[in-house]
Design an enzyme around this catalytic site. Structure first.
Site, PDB file in Angstrom:
ATOM      1  CB  CYS B  96      -7.003 -32.886   4.659  1.00 38.06           C
ATOM      2  SG  CYS B  96      -6.102 -31.414   5.169  1.00 38.06           S
ATOM      3  CG  HIS B 210      -3.266 -36.008   5.032  1.00 39.90           C
ATOM      4  ND1 HIS B 210      -3.882 -35.800   3.829  1.00 39.90           N
ATOM      5  CD2 HIS B 210      -3.175 -34.788   5.611  1.00 39.90           C
ATOM      6  CE1 HIS B 210      -4.148 -34.511   3.665  1.00 39.90           C
ATOM      7  NE2 HIS B 210      -3.730 -33.864   4.741  1.00 39.90           N
ATOM      8  CD  GLU B 212      -4.086 -39.059   2.366  1.00 41.47           C
ATOM      9  OE1 GLU B 212      -4.677 -39.414   3.398  1.00 41.47           O
ATOM     10  OE2 GLU B 212      -3.854 -37.867   2.088  1.00 41.47           O
TER      11      GLU B 212
END
Lengths: 1008, 252
Positions: B96, B210, B212
């Site tokens: 990002c 994302h 994560e």
């Protein structure tokens, strides 16, 4: 000094410009084709800046056009230059300064935008568009020129930065209070003190005491307060900080017998806060032997223990007055402010989730007469909604805190002041490395006082006292400010590390009242403080000592640091690009001693500061429920109910309700909030295969935050202002029940729930000219508190923190020059958090064809206060009732159901009643439902009543036996179908048969 | 054996450092979160790490442009060290805001002047939505090894639209195996729905979604009966750990 001006245009213009354009066309009816946008930078640098450097710093070779000197967007009709007024926070300029420093260039920067207006509009129209849509005249400098004029102006050769010019550094005045009551009242208004004459007398008398005069004479101080002292007292004693109304002695009586809620008789309350809130929590704690209440009402936020490893803290705040004047800045500082409450809780907690609840006037209010009927001063509803939303977006997203739960509630009565509630959940380790428990504070004499974060400016002077006054068209612009989320994020990162390294003994936030409140509060424990105000970093010179001390400039925290840790504390701050300044020392002198250089400008007795405020004595009188609404700007009343119960009529009713702004989908808004940063959002605001079904609560998984791996916290909210028209006792209970339903529906354990109360009231103090029904509004407050206390006891759920905002009225003129007063509905927001196990949670979206659909909690009855009654007038109906015992039993059973995994989906019944709940359950995917209402029901009432304590659940066919064992009184409504249609029948009649797509389209009617 | 050492950069408004470190930790690495200011003090220390991660967030408030000032600062103070890191064949990920930084550093460009940019979404607004992404069949990125079917990841950005100075750049990127992930449908106006790119070596990976935030089923939007099972995002971090361990094995 070298001054220059640079302009840059992004090749990829933002969508907001399209939105503004259509608003100008549709609402203002101007002939505007489109708007384009460029940025301008005014630079004042220590040396000449090479163009190659400016280019690299201020533009991207792929995305931007670095404009030539003296260019214009030649086909545009008008150029509107919008800059910042001197002293207004300009976040872009801060990053530009940082960027130039990488090239060893020290600079002062001011930034702004040029809006190019295309189309055939005249200058008056262009000015109106600029003032009302493109800029806020309170904060911005605005220049409107034709493109030709703009070209001829030669703006590139004389670029001058806006500069704050004030002179007053070191000036301290003595304020003699020997004057008439009339003069005292005038002084209070002139200085924005918001103190009553009684309170000013109390201060005057204190300074007349012999021992006080002697001590002051020894210290070289006058025998009356200095302006610093008076201002500090005003901040500390403000309604905002001291909650004078909640602490008042109140007589309550009922002039009319309550029709809906219980009769309470006549009695005296020593303090609403003590009797109904604090004592209620104490009683619940004792009765239930609660061990998980760690800290309540004593800190910035309540702290609870729902986990073996970490504690949670929870707090919600309002930012109503600033949001009325500058919606963006008001909401942004609101969310950043409540984050700081969490940061400053105990020895510091990390914000892990935000909530936001807004009460607005509908966006189209005032459209019929171009806003002439709206109050002058507050921003009109459309701007308010847009600005507040953007403020919360930037505040949450840029701080890295997910926004996981909230609500929008619309009513005309929020046109004078919108209500902007911002809440935050924080997480903290239970114990720090050196063995200290994190919930406690430990500042002691000799500890240094550090101010950390932003610098002080004139912005935000008198915020606390301002919010304790009603709004009018002259409300001060200095009370408004824009936040800087990145500065605060740096402070947040820094302080989490400093906490874990045990570098400070205490911390609190700088909120209302600025340093005067933070240092004043922290000084209580050690017993005194000495502050050297001249050391505090400022945004510009010239601020007077009292201004330095009470300014609410944002992003600041106050720390106490042992001398031995000071150098490591400062070093760490540097690493995080954070400014940390030693501004004094905690002492045990018994007073707050404020110096500017060598001059003592205040010596305030701490006991008098904190305990000297006299208790107010107030009278309240319940004058009955209000049938007639204060619909001051209502253009047309809804159609009368025609009594027809057929398919087309019922379908129309459903559609009318679905597009009510309170009910209509907020997905477009909510998806602009980052709700997953942190990587721990277990239940998101919207669910289902397509992500369109609204969930009941937000759930944050604690595993990634240091908690137990399967543990989580569910966050919900409840609000029922329209019930206040009938009885605030019930309004409070409906709000609590909704918050409970939200989190229980997702899987929270109802026996491990704690609540926050946020009261926003119209002025409840009687005044013979200005507020003739003050007594009734105060009685409404008493009843709300009693209702709240009763339901908390019944649900065994403690209140752990709260806040109140008491002057949510506008008194002034509308656009026609007529006097108007707009008061909010008596509003109580209840926020709830509850412990949830991630192995047994459920969402609202239907899961599988053939699942059985049940209604839990009964059919309910009564349409008063419902969204349906905002769409159709109905003469005879009642108010829904609430059965606390029954509801709580149901919630415990639902929790069992979650543990036993009997549900496929659950959705609580709230605004819009069962019909909306059923519809929303279908919005997550392709499934539909076939429902038959019980034969003995009244279809209209059954579908649209908003009786609390109810849920729509779907259950797998082979689980129905276990389900029924838990829920003997569940009403079987029908089943989940594969045909993407919501079918509702009654007896042999078809009442509703609409494709879920079509319903969804109606529900997605834009709210703005 | 200790896992590879990962430097997770933070500071100045980066805000996904904790979940990014958590992801590497779960994948068997040893992450260390450090502020850019701290790393700058001793740039040579970058050599001690095996993997570099620039997480998501709003560095410098996204002012001037997303990732703009952070990338200027990186280039100024760590430009040489990052080059060395890449020459040493050590993996880098930018997620990002981190991707925006890597794009601004020109790490995905083949020529010295920048051809690739990340512009504001066509909607003009930030959005948070789970989106399906498809691994590009010809990609040579070590981070998505073994992932060949479409999967969902959360997307949370306001400036994620990949724009190219010329159309030719796209075929060059395809040719060199640099297109790693594409959205299944157009969500932000990105050129050919590009969601993630790698450099020519396949070691430097940048993506807007994302991973994560998709380590465990516990954060899947549709819910799960087994919330503590790993999800696809985890595989991405695991791949880099496996790669580093295999390289270390070779170096021994």
């Amino acid at each position: 000094m070298n001054n220059s001006r640079i302009e840059v245009t992004n090749k990829f213009q933002g969508h907001h410009l399209l939105g503004w354009t259509s608003e100008v066309r549709d609402v203002l009816k101007f002939n505007l084709e489109r708007i384009e946008e460029s940025k301008f930078y005014l630079l004042e640098t220590d040396s000449k800046v090479e163009e190659s450097i400016s280019r690299e710093v201020l533009s991207d070779p792929v995305l931007d056009i670095f404009e030539d000197k003296n260019w214009v967007n030649s086909k545009a009709s008008f150029a509107v230059e919008v800059g910042f007024k001197p002293g207004v926070t300009d976040n872009l300029s801060k990053s530009v300064i940082d960027a130039f420093q990488l090239f060893e260039i020290e600079s002062k920067i001011s930034t702004g935008k040029i809006y190019w207006l295309f189309g055939k509009l005249d200058r008056v129209e262009a000015e109106q568009v600029s003032r009302e849509i493109l800029a806020n005249p309170l904060l911005n400098s605005i220049k409107v020129m034709t493109t030709n004029e703009y070209l001829e102006k030669d703006r590139f050769s004389n670029s001058v930065l806006p500069v704050v010019k004030i002179e007053g550094a070191g000036e301290v005045q003595a304020v003699d209070l020997e004057m008439s009551d009339k003069e005292l009242a005038a002084l209070s208004i002139e200085r924005c003190l918001a103190l009553t004459t009684d309170e000013l007398h109390e201060i005057k008398n204190f300074y007349k005491k012999e021992e006080v005069i002697q001590a002051r004479s020894l210290a070289g101080l006058p025998n009356c307060p200095t302006d610093v002292e008076l201002e500090v007292l005003a901040q500390t004693w403000s309604e905002h900080c001291k909650h004078k109304i909640f602490a008042a002695n109140i007589e309550y009586k009922e002039s009319v017998e309550p029709k809906y809620g219980p009769k309470l008789g006549s009695f005296k309350v020593d303090s609403l806060f003590k009797e109904y809130i604090k004592d209620t929590t104490e009683k619940i704690k004792k009765d239930r032997g609660l061990e998980w209440l760690i800290s309540v009402f004593s800190d910035n936020a309540g702290i609870v223990r729902f986990d073996k490893n970490v504690d949670l803290c929870f707090k919600a705040e309002t930012h109503n007055s600033p949001s009325a004047l500058d919606p963006y800045g008001g909401a942004l500082t609101g969310i950043l402010g409540v984050n700081r409450d969490i940061l400053g809780c105990g020895l510091g907690a990390r914000p892990i989730a935000n909530t936001d609840v807004f009460c607005f006037a509908p966006s189209n209010l005032g459209d019929h007469d171009h806003g002439k009927s709206l109050p002058v001063g507050p921003k009109p509803p459309r701007r308010t909604i847009e600005g507040v939303h953007k403020g919360v977006e930037d505040g949450g997203n840029k701080s890295g805190v997910p926004t996981v739960n909230g609500a929008f509630f619309f009513d005309n009565n929020y046109a004078g002041k919108p209500l902007v509630f911002c809440g935050t959940v924080g997480v903290m380790p239970q114990v720090l490395k050196d063995g200290r428990t994190t919930e406690g504070k430990g500042q002691k004499p000799g500890d240094r006082i550090y101010m950390v974060g932003g610098a002080i400016g004139a912005d935000g002077i008198h915020g606390a006292t301002f919010s304790s006054l009603e709004l009018d068209e002259n409300s001060p612009a200095t009370a408004v400010q824009i936040g800087d989320p990145i500065t605060q994020k740096r402070v947040m990162d820094f302080m989490m590390e400093a906490r874990d390294r045990c570098l400070f003994t205490s911390v609190t936030d700088n909120g209302a009242g600025g340093l005067s409140s933070s240092v004043g509060e922290m000084a209580e424990l050690p017993g005194g403080a000495t502050v050297n105000l001249e050391k505090a970093p400022t945004k510009y010179p010239g601020l007077k000592p009292y201004e330095l001390f009470i300014s609410e400039s944002q992003e600041r925290m106050t720390f106490s640091v042992e001398s031995s840790s000071a150098s490591e504390f400062e070093k760490l701050a540097l690493e995080y690009s954070v400014e940390a300044t030693d501004i004094g020392e905690f002492t045990d002198s018994g007073s707050l001693d404020i110096f500017y250089g060598s001059e003592l400008c205040a010596k305030i007795d701490l006991d008098f500061l904190h305990n000297g405020l006299p208790q107010m004595n107030l009278k309240s009188s319940w004058d009955g429920e209000i049938y007639k609404r204060d619909n001051w700007a209502r253009v047309e009343l809804p159609a009368a109910y025609n009594g027809v119960v057929n398919q087309s009529q019922m379908e129309e009713h459903l559609k009318n309700v679905l597009k009510r702004p309170t009910i209509a989908s907020k997905e477009e808004y909510v998806r602009r909030f980052d709700h997953e940063v942190g990587g721990a959002t277990h239940i998101k605001p919207f669910g289902g295969e397509n992500g369109n079904a609204p969930n009941d609560s937000g759930v944050i998984w604690l595993g990634p935050h240091g908690g137990e791996m399967d543990n989580a916290v569910a966050i919900g909210c409840g609000i029922a202002p329209r019930i206040s028209l009938y009885d605030t006792y019930l309004m409070a209970q409906f709000a609590v029940d909704e918050a409970f339903r939200n989190i229980v529906s997702s899987g929270a354990d109802p026996e491990q729930v704690c609540l926050l109360d946020n009261f926003c009231w119209p002025d409840p103090i009687f005044h013979k000219d200005k507020n003739i029904d003050g007594d009734h509004k105060l009685a409404q407050l008493v009843r709300a508190c009693k209702g709240l206390s009763d339901i908390c006891e019944a649900y065994g759920s403690p209140l752990v923190s709260g806040k109140d905002s008491m002057k949510n009225d506008f008194r002034g003129k509308n656009g026609h020059g007529e006097d108007i007063k707009v008061s909010v509905l008596p509003t109580l927001l209840i926020s709830a958090i509850g412990k949830l196990n991630i192995n047994s949670s459920k969402q609202t979206a239907l899961q599988k064809e053939g699942d059985q659909v049940f209604l839990l909690g009964g059919l309910g009855s009564g349409l008063l206060g419902s969204e349906f009654l905002e769409t159709t007038q109905l003469e005879e109906t009642t108010l829904p009732s609430i059965d606390l015992k029954k509801n709580f039993e149901l919630y415990k059973n639902i929790h069992q159901g979650h543990i036993q995994k009997v549900f496929s989906s659950l959705h609580d019944v709230s605004e819009g009643g069962m019909a909306v709940s059923l519809s929303e359950s279908c919005f997550g995917g392709d499934l539909g439902m076939s429902i038959t209402l019980p034969d003995d029901s009244n279809p209209l009432e059954a579908l649209f009543n908003e009786t609390p304590g109810r849920f729509i659940v779907s259950v797998k066919k082979d689980e129905t036996k276990r389900f029924k064992a838990l829920f003997k009184e569940a009403i079987l409504l029908g089943e989940v179908t594969s045909d993407s249609t919501l079918k509702i029948g009654f007896q042999d009649k078809k009442l509703i048969d609409i494709s879920t797509e079509s319903l969804k389209e109606t529900w997605r009617t834009p709210i703005c | 054996m200790l896992g590879p050492k990962v430097l997770v950069l933070t500071g100045e408004g980066i805000n996904c450092e904790r979940e990014t470190a958590f992801a590497f930790e779960k994948a068997g690495a040893v992450p260390s979160i450090q502020t850019l200011n701290e790393v700058i003090k001793n740039p040579a220390a970058l050599r001690e790490f095996d993997i570099l991660a620039i997480p998501g967030g709003f560095s410098y408030g996204d002012e001037i442009g997303s990732g703009h000032v952070f990338s200027l600062k990186l280039k100024k103070h760590l430009g040489a060290e990052i080059k060395e890191f890449i020459n040493d064949k050590k993996p880098i990920i930018g997620i990002c805001n981190g991707f925006q930084v890597l794009v601004k550093l020109g790490l995905f460009d083949h020529s010295s002047d920048r051809q690739i940019g990340l512009a504001p979404n066509t909607s003009g607004a930030f959005m948070n939505k789970w989106s399906r992404v498809i691994p590009h069949e010809k990609n040579n990125c070590i981070w998505v090894k073994g992932l060949d079917k479409a999967f969902s990841l959360p997307v949370r950005h306001g400036e994620g639209r990949v724009v190219l100075k010329e159309d030719q750049v796209y075929s060059d990127l395809v040719e060199r195996g640099q297109i790693v992930l594409s959205y299944e449908s157009d969500i932000n106006g990105s050129y050919k729905n590009i969601a993630g790119l790698c450099d020519e070596t396949g070691l430097v990976f940048g993506l807007m979604p994302h991973p994560e935030a998709d380590l465990f089923k516990a954060t899947s939007p549709e819910g799960s009966e087994n919330p503590l099972d790993f999800s696809v995002g985890y595989e991405i971090f695991k791949n880099s750990v496996n790669y580093s361990q295999s390289i270390q094995g070779k170096n021994l």
